[in-house]
Design an enzyme around this catalytic site. Structure first.
Site, mmCIF file in Angstrom:
data_model
loop_
_atom_site.group_PDB
_atom_site.id
_atom_site.type_symbol
_atom_site.label_atom_id
_atom_site.label_comp_id
_atom_site.label_asym_id
_atom_site.label_seq_id
_atom_site.Cartn_x
_atom_site.Cartn_y
_atom_site.Cartn_z
ATOM 1 N N HIS A 1 0.876 -1.168 0.000
ATOM 2 C CA HIS A 1 0.000 0.000 0.000
ATOM 3 C C HIS A 1 0.914 1.217 0.000
ATOM 4 O O HIS A 1 1.936 1.218 0.702
ATOM 5 C CB HIS A 1 -0.894 0.019 1.238
ATOM 6 N N GLU B 1 -3.319 -3.500 -4.864
ATOM 7 C CA GLU B 1 -4.739 -3.436 -5.227
ATOM 8 C C GLU B 1 -5.231 -1.990 -5.182
ATOM 9 O O GLU B 1 -6.089 -1.639 -4.387
ATOM 10 C CB GLU B 1 -5.586 -4.354 -4.331
#
Length: 199
Positions: A118, A156
Site C-alpha cells: 500500500h 490493489e
C-alpha cells in the site's frame, strides 16, 4: 495459522533503516526506514487528512485514531510499516504485507512468500512520475531482496486510479484483473520476479 489460513512463520520485523540507494536521475538518496509511532504520528496524521490522500485511503481521523491504527499494525506480524525518504526527508508512507494472510489472498493464487504494498505520498513536492519511478523501484527492490523466496509483489489500487496504475505498469507491474472489495473496486497489479528485476 492466521484465522483459517496456513502460512510460513514470519520473521521478526526489522527496525530502523532497511534500504538505501543513490538515484543518479534525481541526484538524491532514496531510503526506507521502519515507522516510529512517536516520531511519525503527527506526520502520518497530517498526510492521512489531506484531501488527495483521503480520496484514496479514506483513513482520515484524529491523532488518537491514527495511533490506534499504527499500533494495531505494529502488533500484526503480517504487515511492515515504512517511511520513504529522499535525502533523509520523509515524504511517503508504505505498508508491505505478506499477501497470503491479507484480504487480497482470496482474489488470486497467493504464494507463501508473495508480498503486497500500500502506498501513500504525503508531501506534495515529491509527487510526479520521476519521483514515483524512484521510490516504487526502490520499494520493489527492497521487497525482492528482503526474501529471495518472494516470487511476486502485488497491489490493489482503486480501479479508477489510472495515474497510479500507469506508474506501476511503467515499473513492470501487470494489471491482471478487477475485483470488488467491500469498500472499493480494485485492480490487481502483479510484478513477477525475473532475472532483470533481481539486479
Amino acid at each position: 495459522m492466521t484465522a483459517t489460513v496456513s502460512h510460513p512463520q514470519r520473521p521478526a520485523k526489522p527496525q530502523g533503516e532497511v534500504y538505501r540507494r543513490f538515484d543518479p536521475q534525481l541526484g538524491a538518496w532514496i531510503s526506507l526506514r521502519t515507522l516510529d509511532i512517536e516520531l511519525d504520528l503527527e506526520r502520518f496524521n497530517r498526510w492521512q487528512n489531506t484531501p488527495r490522500v483521503l480520496a484514496f485511503w479514506d483513513e482520515g481521523g484524529s491523532l488518537d485514531d491514527h495511533r490506534q491504527y499504527l499500533e494495531k499494525l505494529a502488533d500484526d506480524p503480517h504487515t511492515l510499516t515504512l517511511i520513504g525518504c529522499f535525502d533523509d526527508q520523509p515524504f511517503a508512507y508504505f505498508e508491505a504485507y505478506w499477501a497470503k494472510e491479507d484480504r487480497i489472498a482470496p482474489f488470486y493464487d497467493a504464494g507463501d512468500y508473495d508480498r503486497g504494498i500500500h502506498m501513500l505520498v504525503g508531501e506534495q513536492a515529491h509527487r510526479g512520475p520521476h519521483k514515483v519511478a524512484s521510490w516504487l523501484s526502490a520499494l520493489t527492490d527492497y521487497l525482492l531482496q528482503d526474501d529471495p523466496r518472494t516470487r511476486r509483489i502485488v497491489a490493489e489500487p482503486r480501479a479508477d486510479n489510472d495515474k497510479m496504475i500507469g506508474y506501476m505498469q511503467a515499473q513492470g507491474y501487470a494489471r491482471i484483473k478487477e475485483f470488488d472489495f467491500p469498500h472499493k473496486r480494485a485492480a490487481l497489479m502483479v510484478l513477477e520476479r525475473t532475472i532483470e528485476n533481481q539486479r
